[in-house]
Scaffold this motif. Structure first.
Motif, PDB file in Angstrom:
ATOM      1  N   ILE A 165      48.168 -75.931  -6.822  1.00 43.36           N
ATOM      2  CA  ILE A 165      48.475 -75.684  -8.064  1.00 43.36           C
ATOM      3  C   ILE A 165      50.095 -75.499  -8.208  1.00 43.36           C
ATOM      4  O   ILE A 165      50.514 -74.412  -7.909  1.00 43.36           O
ATOM      5  CB  ILE A 165      47.630 -74.617  -9.046  1.00 43.36           C
ATOM      6  CG1 ILE A 165      46.331 -75.126  -8.813  1.00 43.36           C
ATOM      7  CG2 ILE A 165      48.054 -74.344 -10.319  1.00 43.36           C
ATOM      8  CD1 ILE A 165      45.338 -73.911  -9.407  1.00 43.36           C
ATOM      9  N   LYS A 166      50.759 -76.376  -8.913  1.00 46.82           N
ATOM     10  CA  LYS A 166      52.172 -76.381  -9.217  1.00 46.82           C
ATOM     11  C   LYS A 166      52.506 -75.249 -10.227  1.00 46.82           C
ATOM     12  O   LYS A 166      53.456 -74.633 -10.330  1.00 46.82           O
ATOM     13  CB  LYS A 166      52.862 -77.699  -9.135  1.00 46.82           C
ATOM     14  CG  LYS A 166      54.477 -77.470  -9.361  1.00 46.82           C
ATOM     15  CD  LYS A 166      54.874 -79.008  -9.549  1.00 46.82           C
ATOM     16  CE  LYS A 166      56.519 -78.823  -9.549  1.00 46.82           C
ATOM     17  NZ  LYS A 166      57.344 -80.334  -9.836  1.00 46.82           N
ATOM     18  N   GLY A 167      51.673 -75.220 -11.318  1.00 43.47           N
ATOM     19  CA  GLY A 167      52.002 -74.462 -12.413  1.00 43.47           C
ATOM     20  C   GLY A 167      50.898 -74.766 -13.348  1.00 43.47           C
ATOM     21  O   GLY A 167      49.767 -75.628 -13.173  1.00 43.47           O
ATOM     22  N   LEU A 168      51.217 -74.550 -14.835  1.00 44.90           N
ATOM     23  CA  LEU A 168      50.226 -74.875 -15.596  1.00 44.90           C
ATOM     24  C   LEU A 168      51.043 -75.524 -16.749  1.00 44.90           C
ATOM     25  O   LEU A 168      52.089 -75.435 -17.072  1.00 44.90           O
ATOM     26  CB  LEU A 168      49.699 -73.442 -16.197  1.00 44.90           C
ATOM     27  CG  LEU A 168      48.693 -72.570 -15.558  1.00 44.90           C
ATOM     28  CD1 LEU A 168      48.127 -71.464 -16.281  1.00 44.90           C
ATOM     29  CD2 LEU A 168      47.584 -73.730 -14.825  1.00 44.90           C
ATOM     30  N   SER A 169      50.295 -76.444 -17.376  1.00 48.08           N
ATOM     31  CA  SER A 169      51.166 -77.224 -18.880  1.00 48.08           C
ATOM     32  C   SER A 169      50.942 -76.162 -19.809  1.00 48.08           C
ATOM     33  O   SER A 169      50.380 -75.029 -19.781  1.00 48.08           O
ATOM     34  CB  SER A 169      49.872 -78.573 -19.145  1.00 48.08           C
ATOM     35  OG  SER A 169      48.905 -77.996 -19.748  1.00 48.08           O
ATOM     36  N   GLY A 170      51.500 -76.584 -20.913  1.00 50.29           N
ATOM     37  CA  GLY A 170      51.710 -75.612 -21.941  1.00 50.29           C
ATOM     38  C   GLY A 170      50.558 -75.460 -22.668  1.00 50.29           C
ATOM     39  O   GLY A 170      50.277 -74.144 -23.314  1.00 50.29           O
ATOM     40  N   VAL A 205      46.453 -76.298 -18.692  1.00 51.28           N
ATOM     41  CA  VAL A 205      46.041 -77.306 -17.637  1.00 51.28           C
ATOM     42  C   VAL A 205      46.758 -77.127 -16.470  1.00 51.28           C
ATOM     43  O   VAL A 205      47.740 -77.271 -16.446  1.00 51.28           O
ATOM     44  CB  VAL A 205      45.994 -78.747 -18.306  1.00 51.28           C
ATOM     45  CG1 VAL A 205      45.457 -79.729 -17.321  1.00 51.28           C
ATOM     46  CG2 VAL A 205      45.156 -78.723 -19.672  1.00 51.28           C
ATOM     47  N   PRO A 206      45.924 -77.084 -15.334  1.00 51.88           N
ATOM     48  CA  PRO A 206      46.577 -76.870 -14.249  1.00 51.88           C
ATOM     49  C   PRO A 206      47.349 -78.168 -13.750  1.00 51.88           C
ATOM     50  O   PRO A 206      46.838 -79.383 -13.792  1.00 51.88           O
ATOM     51  CB  PRO A 206      45.506 -76.736 -13.119  1.00 51.88           C
ATOM     52  CG  PRO A 206      44.283 -76.030 -13.896  1.00 51.88           C
ATOM     53  CD  PRO A 206      44.543 -76.585 -15.194  1.00 51.88           C
ATOM     54  N   VAL A 207      48.854 -78.093 -13.224  1.00 55.06           N
ATOM     55  CA  VAL A 207      49.242 -79.115 -12.758  1.00 55.06           C
ATOM     56  C   VAL A 207      49.387 -79.075 -11.391  1.00 55.06           C
ATOM     57  O   VAL A 207      49.521 -78.155 -10.583  1.00 55.06           O
ATOM     58  CB  VAL A 207      50.958 -78.950 -13.029  1.00 55.06           C
ATOM     59  CG1 VAL A 207      51.654 -80.177 -12.569  1.00 55.06           C
ATOM     60  CG2 VAL A 207      50.929 -79.046 -14.806  1.00 55.06           C
ATOM     61  N   LEU A 208      48.783 -80.369 -10.342  1.00 54.60           N
ATOM     62  CA  LEU A 208      48.316 -80.315  -9.193  1.00 54.60           C
ATOM     63  C   LEU A 208      49.482 -81.371  -8.566  1.00 54.60           C
ATOM     64  O   LEU A 208      50.032 -82.236  -9.237  1.00 54.60           O
ATOM     65  CB  LEU A 208      46.994 -81.010  -9.115  1.00 54.60           C
ATOM     66  CG  LEU A 208      45.896 -80.344  -9.485  1.00 54.60           C
ATOM     67  CD1 LEU A 208      44.704 -81.126  -9.180  1.00 54.60           C
ATOM     68  CD2 LEU A 208      45.811 -78.707  -8.993  1.00 54.60           C
ATOM     69  N   GLU A 209      49.888 -80.673  -7.263  1.00 55.51           N
ATOM     70  CA  GLU A 209      50.779 -81.721  -6.527  1.00 55.51           C
ATOM     71  C   GLU A 209      50.193 -81.635  -5.061  1.00 55.51           C
ATOM     72  O   GLU A 209      49.379 -80.480  -4.634  1.00 55.51           O
ATOM     73  CB  GLU A 209      52.031 -81.275  -6.516  1.00 55.51           C
ATOM     74  CG  GLU A 209      52.470 -79.670  -5.971  1.00 55.51           C
ATOM     75  CD  GLU A 209      53.949 -79.469  -5.754  1.00 55.51           C
ATOM     76  OE1 GLU A 209      54.713 -80.217  -6.438  1.00 55.51           O
ATOM     77  OE2 GLU A 209      54.227 -78.205  -5.305  1.00 55.51           O
ATOM     78  N   TRP A 210      50.608 -82.416  -4.094  1.00 56.11           N
ATOM     79  CA  TRP A 210      50.207 -82.527  -2.792  1.00 56.11           C
ATOM     80  C   TRP A 210      51.128 -81.334  -2.014  1.00 56.11           C
ATOM     81  O   TRP A 210      52.115 -81.138  -2.348  1.00 56.11           O
ATOM     82  CB  TRP A 210      50.610 -83.910  -2.092  1.00 56.11           C
ATOM     83  CG  TRP A 210      49.890 -85.101  -2.716  1.00 56.11           C
ATOM     84  CD1 TRP A 210      50.622 -86.042  -3.299  1.00 56.11           C
ATOM     85  CD2 TRP A 210      48.656 -85.474  -2.627  1.00 56.11           C
ATOM     86  NE1 TRP A 210      49.778 -87.228  -3.732  1.00 56.11           N
ATOM     87  CE2 TRP A 210      48.438 -86.876  -3.407  1.00 56.11           C
ATOM     88  CE3 TRP A 210      47.615 -84.991  -2.031  1.00 56.11           C
ATOM     89  CZ2 TRP A 210      47.259 -87.299  -3.511  1.00 56.11           C
ATOM     90  CZ3 TRP A 210      46.223 -85.539  -2.139  1.00 56.11           C
ATOM     91  CH2 TRP A 210      46.129 -86.710  -2.764  1.00 56.11           C
ATOM     92  N   ARG A 211      50.392 -80.910  -1.144  1.00 55.92           N
ATOM     93  CA  ARG A 211      50.847 -79.675  -0.505  1.00 55.92           C
ATOM     94  C   ARG A 211      51.923 -79.886   0.338  1.00 55.92           C
ATOM     95  O   ARG A 211      52.937 -78.952   0.641  1.00 55.92           O
ATOM     96  CB  ARG A 211      49.673 -78.808   0.504  1.00 55.92           C
ATOM     97  CG  ARG A 211      48.699 -78.435  -0.243  1.00 55.92           C
ATOM     98  CD  ARG A 211      47.683 -77.427   0.527  1.00 55.92           C
ATOM     99  NE  ARG A 211      46.728 -76.750  -0.203  1.00 55.92           N
ATOM    100  CZ  ARG A 211      46.842 -75.497  -0.863  1.00 55.92           C
ATOM    101  NH1 ARG A 211      48.097 -74.919  -0.680  1.00 55.92           N
ATOM    102  NH2 ARG A 211      46.173 -74.895  -1.488  1.00 55.92           N
TER     103      ARG A 211
END
Length: 511
Positions: free
Chosen positions: A86-91, A94-100
């Motif tokens: 989880i890179k962070g959350l949207s406003g 909603v979780p913002v995902l990215e490859w590790r």
């Protein structure tokens, strides 16, 4: 194997309950979109758990098949956890995902040199030349099919939610590179790095992200910046040399803000004003512009996430600031509060909007909404009172603007036109997420949360989208900067510069 086949009716019942619950969550107009999102995520997590329980104990499948299906689902979940983060959350949470294995932008060696001579307007501070989120005297070309924006440059940048301050062909922003919080100056014409200044400090939050939040202020050949951990710097614009530096948290016995210090410095004559959040008459503080010496402090409220602005209300010049628990007007001569209105304890981000008639519109997200205050002169100073309250504009991140007697802003991510006379909504349309907007003459330039740049006509009778282009593919919270005709936009990992076509009459005025 069971002779009667699988028992599917519990699964159908579960699916029906999920659909019904989604309708109950989303059909009514909610005052709190984030709660809707969180309830939806909780509903799906519960549904998955119940479906797994059905598979293991109520499906009537052969045990071998049950265990294989269950094991396959567990493996998929484990792979997702192993490969994604989880890179962070949207406003909207909603979780913002990215490859590790995704790598953040790394610091590049300074490329140096002088700024390229360029015919461009300055955008020297947060929210523009007048610090009011608008640019006057410039008319944009509205037909981007006929005259589309031209990309000038694009490059990686370090993490952070800062935007650009632009003056004399130099574009300055703040970024996080590893353990260093950096102020970096780029050439507006080419994107070439001219210089960088580094402080050994780092802000990081799983929800709010990494890096500095505030926008630099350029004034008198100097750059004033506030980092996420409270470091206030004064730097030379030409080469980045540090002139002075202060720790506003230590100076004012203030506590660090949960989401990082986000106040963009306000430069007034001989002062640099920032929101420190100290409780002993050190909520709003001023330092000497040339030396960094402490000059005055006032108020007792904890800092919010907005920035100070100089306004005139009821005949009195004052500094307007939105704190964690209040909106306050301070005397710029000594910092003394002239009036104060309490506010709920929420993330106060959007700047208050002064309106004609000595009125101030204040808005927050998280179901709070907007309030209009009337500020009046009194024998012993100023008084304030609430004119109306409205749930029709919940400005979570984006700052609001006023045009021809109407207010435009993002209500939990959807553009609205509000009548400030009574707080009633004229229209609501266009989901642009928790992005940012600028009023350029009579056109709204919106930087959407998803990375699109959109032009919308600022008119009170209906929503008219004029043009649209995709700039980024990731979460975009950074405010845009428009040094006409050059639009600078960035995310927490990438920046880009576009030349926007101007209407013919504006072109003629420039030559």
């Amino acid at each position: 194997m069971s002779s009667t086949g699988p028992r599917l009716w519990p699964l159908y019942l579960l699916a029906g309950i999920v659909v019904l619950a989604l309708l109950l969550i989303w059909l009514p107009e909610s005052l709190h979109r984030q709660q809707q999102v969180m309830r939806t995520m909780g509903l799906f997590i519960l549904a998955v758990i119940l479906a797994l329980l059905w598979l293991l104990f109520a499906s009537r499948l052969a045990w071998g098949r049950r265990l294989r299906y269950f094991g396959g689902i567990v493996v998929v979940i484990a792979l997702g956890i192993g490969f994604l983060r989880i890179k962070g959350l949207s406003g909207d949470f909603v979780p913002v995902l990215e490859w590790r294995w995704s790598a953040a932008g790394e610091a590049l060696a300074p490329e140096g040199g002088a700024a390229t001579a360029l015919d461009a307007r300055d955008w020297p501070q947060f929210l523009g030349p007048e610090r009011n989120n608008r640019l006057r005297g410039v008319r944009l070309e509205r037909d981007w099919t006929r005259r589309p924006p031209r990309e000038i440059w694009r490059r990686p940048v370090g993490a952070g939610w800062s935007s650009f301050a632009i003056a004399g062909g130099r574009a300055v922003t703040q970024e996080q590179h590893g353990p260093e919080e950096q102020v970096i100056c780029y050439d507006l014409a080419t994107g070439r790095k001219l210089w960088q200044h580094a402080d050994f400090t780092r802000y990081e939050s799983a929800i709010a992200g990494v890096g500095p939040r505030a926008t630099p202020t350029i004034a008198g050949g100097r750059v004033f910046t506030l980092g996420a951990t409270g470091i206030l710097n004064c730097l030379d614009l030409a080469g980045g040399a540090q002139i002075w530096s202060r720790d506003i948290l230590a100076d004012n016995r203030a506590e660090a803000s949960m989401w990082g210090n986000s106040c963009s410095p306000l430069v007034l004559d001989t002062l640099v004003v920032v929101s420190a959040g100290g409780r002993d008459e050190r909520s709003l503080v001023a330092y000497h512009r040339q030396t960094g010496a402490f000059v005055w402090g006032g108020g007792k409220d904890r800092a919010g996430y907005s920035s100070p602005r100089l306004v005139t209300l009821a005949g009195r010049e004052q500094i307007l600031i939105f704190n964690s628990y209040s909106v306050v007007g301070h005397d710029p001569r000594n910092g003394v509060p002239l009036w104060r209105e309490p506010w709920e304890q929420v993330q106060c981000v959007a700047n208050p909007l002064p309106l004609p008639g000595n009125r101030v519109l204040v808005s927050s997200g998280y179901g709070i909404g907007a309030r209009l205050y009337q500020v009046n002169a009194a024998p012993d100073g100023l008084t304030s009172e609430i004119v109306w309250r409205s749930p029709r504009l919940k400005a979570k991140f984006a700052n609001m603007v006023e045009h021809d007697g109407f207010v435009y802003g993002l209500d939990d991510g959807v553009l609205v036109c509000l009548d400030p006379r009574d707080g009633k909504r004229r229209w609501k349309r266009g989901r642009y997420g928790h992005g940012q907007l600028i009023l350029i003459d009579d056109v709204l330039l919106i930087m959407s949360e998803s990375g699109d740049v959109v032009l919308v006509e600022a008119r009170s009778d209906r929503h008219v989208e004029l043009a649209h282009m995709t700039v980024f593919s990731g979460k975009t919270w950074n405010p845009p900067s428009f040094a006409a005709p050059y639009l600078l936009v960035r995310t927490d990992s990438e920046a880009a510069c576009y030349e926007l076509a101007l209407a013919d009459e504006t072109q003629a005025q420039r030559f």
